[in-house]
Design a protein around this motif. Structure first.
Motif, PDB file in Angstrom:
ATOM      1  N   UNK A 162       0.847  -1.188   0.000  1.00  0.00           N
ATOM      2  CA  UNK A 162       0.000   0.000   0.000  1.00  0.00           C
ATOM      3  C   UNK A 162       0.887   1.245   0.000  1.00  0.00           C
ATOM      4  N   UNK A 163       0.350   2.347  -0.519  1.00  0.00           N
ATOM      5  CA  UNK A 163       1.084   3.608  -0.598  1.00  0.00           C
ATOM      6  C   UNK A 163       0.322   4.654   0.192  1.00  0.00           C
ATOM      7  N   UNK A 164       1.051   5.420   0.994  1.00  0.00           N
ATOM      8  CA  UNK A 164       0.407   6.452   1.789  1.00  0.00           C
ATOM      9  C   UNK A 164       1.067   7.790   1.484  1.00  0.00           C
ATOM     10  N   UNK A 165       0.242   8.811   1.284  1.00  0.00           N
ATOM     11  CA  UNK A 165       0.735  10.165   1.053  1.00  0.00           C
ATOM     12  C   UNK A 165       1.185  10.713   2.407  1.00  0.00           C
ATOM     13  N   UNK A 166       2.438  11.155   2.486  1.00  0.00           N
ATOM     14  CA  UNK A 166       2.954  11.671   3.752  1.00  0.00           C
ATOM     15  C   UNK A 166       2.493  13.086   4.037  1.00  0.00           C
ATOM     16  N   UNK A 167       1.863  13.726   3.053  1.00  0.00           N
ATOM     17  CA  UNK A 167       1.353  15.080   3.253  1.00  0.00           C
ATOM     18  C   UNK A 167      -0.012  15.034   3.937  1.00  0.00           C
ATOM     19  N   UNK A 168      -0.923  14.195   3.413  1.00  0.00           N
ATOM     20  CA  UNK A 168      -2.288  14.165   3.945  1.00  0.00           C
ATOM     21  C   UNK A 168      -2.672  12.802   4.528  1.00  0.00           C
ATOM     22  N   UNK A 169      -1.753  11.847   4.536  1.00  0.00           N
ATOM     23  CA  UNK A 169      -1.951  10.499   5.086  1.00  0.00           C
ATOM     24  C   UNK A 169      -3.021   9.683   4.360  1.00  0.00           C
ATOM     25  N   UNK A 170      -3.394  10.054   3.150  1.00  0.00           N
ATOM     26  CA  UNK A 170      -4.341   9.256   2.382  1.00  0.00           C
ATOM     27  C   UNK A 170      -3.605   8.046   1.829  1.00  0.00           C
ATOM     28  N   UNK A 171      -4.293   6.898   1.766  1.00  0.00           N
ATOM     29  CA  UNK A 171      -3.648   5.648   1.343  1.00  0.00           C
ATOM     30  C   UNK A 171      -4.134   5.239  -0.045  1.00  0.00           C
ATOM     31  N   UNK A 172      -3.232   4.564  -0.787  1.00  0.00           N
ATOM     32  CA  UNK A 172      -3.535   4.161  -2.160  1.00  0.00           C
ATOM     33  C   UNK A 172      -3.052   2.740  -2.391  1.00  0.00           C
ATOM     34  N   UNK A 173      -3.801   2.011  -3.213  1.00  0.00           N
ATOM     35  CA  UNK A 173      -3.472   0.637  -3.539  1.00  0.00           C
ATOM     36  C   UNK A 173      -2.247   0.566  -4.439  1.00  0.00           C
TER      37      UNK A 173
END
Length: 190
Positions: A162-173
Motif C-alpha cells: 500500500x502507498x500512503x501520502x505523507x502530506x495528507x496520510x491518504x492511502x492508495x493501492x
C-alpha cells in the motif's frame, strides 16, 4: 432623376465638377479603384447597397471623394494591422502552449519531493482510494522508487503493498494512484 443631376450623393451640396460614381475611378493606395467600390467598402452595412438604377444622385464632389479615399485607406490600414495582430497572437498562443507542454513534461519526469511511505496492511480508507489506481498513466520510475522496489522485494502490482501520502496520510493501492493524487492534490506544494 434629373432633379439630382448636379448634387453630390455624399454631402448633398451642388457640385461644379461632379464625378460619376459608377463610371469614374480614382488612384488610392497606389492603384486605380472605382469610386463605387470605395463607397461600398466604406458605407455602413445598415444602408442599402449602391445601385445604378436607384433615383439617388450618381455623382460625387471632389472634396467628398478625397474624404472617401482617406476612409478607404484607413479601412485597409486597420484590416492589415488587425490581421498582423491576429498572426502575432496565434504565434504567442502556440509558444505558450509549447512552453506549458515542456514544463508539464519536465514535471512528470521529476520525482515528487515527498517520499512514499509503504504500509503493509490495508485500512478501510484504501477501498475508497483504490478506484484512482487506473486513472493515471504509468510514470517513469525514479532512482528512489527503484531503490524502494528492490528493498521491498515485492512486485509493483502486489495487492499487499500500500502507498500512503505523507502530506495528507491518504492511502492508495497502487503507486500510480498515489502519483495521480500527489500531482493534483498537492500541486501547489511542489
Amino acid at each position: 432623376m434629373d432633379i439630382f443631376e448636379s448634387f453630390c450623393r455624399t454631402c448633398g451640396n451642388e457640385c461644379l465638377e461632379p464625378l460619376n460614381i459608377f463610371e469614374e475611378s480614382t488612384k488610392t493606395m497606389d492603384k486605380l479603384v472605382p469610386i463605387a467600390e470605395l463607397m461600398s467598402t466604406c458605407l455602413p452595412a445598415s444602408l442599402p447597397p449602391l445601385d445604378f438604377a436607384d433615383d439617388y444622385p450618381k455623382q460625387i464632389c471632389r472634396i467628398c471623394l478625397r474624404k472617401l479615399s482617406l476612409a478607404y485607406e484607413f479601412h485597409h490600414q486597420w484590416l492589415g494591422a488587425y490581421s498582423e495582430f491576429n498572426v502575432a497572437l496565434k504565434f504567442e498562443q502556440r509558444r505558450k502552449r509549447s512552453i506549458a507542454n515542456k514544463t508539464q513534461k519536465s514535471k512528470t519526469d521529476e520525482t515528487p519531493q515527498t517520499p512514499v511511505e509503504r504500509v503493509e496492511e490495508a485500512s478501510p480508507e484504501v477501498a475508497d482510494a483504490d478506484w484512482m489506481g487506473s486513472l493515471a498513466e504509468e510514470a517513469p520510475t525514479s532512482a528512489q522508487e527503484k531503490e524502494v522496489k528492490s528493498t521491498s522485494g515485492m512486485d509493483k502490482q502486489s495487492c499487499a503493498r500500500r502507498h500512503r501520502c505523507t502530506v495528507c496520510n491518504e492511502r492508495f493501492l497502487t503507486e500510480k494512484a498515489w502519483r495521480f493524487h500527489y500531482k493534483f492534490a498537492h500541486k501547489s506544494q511542489e
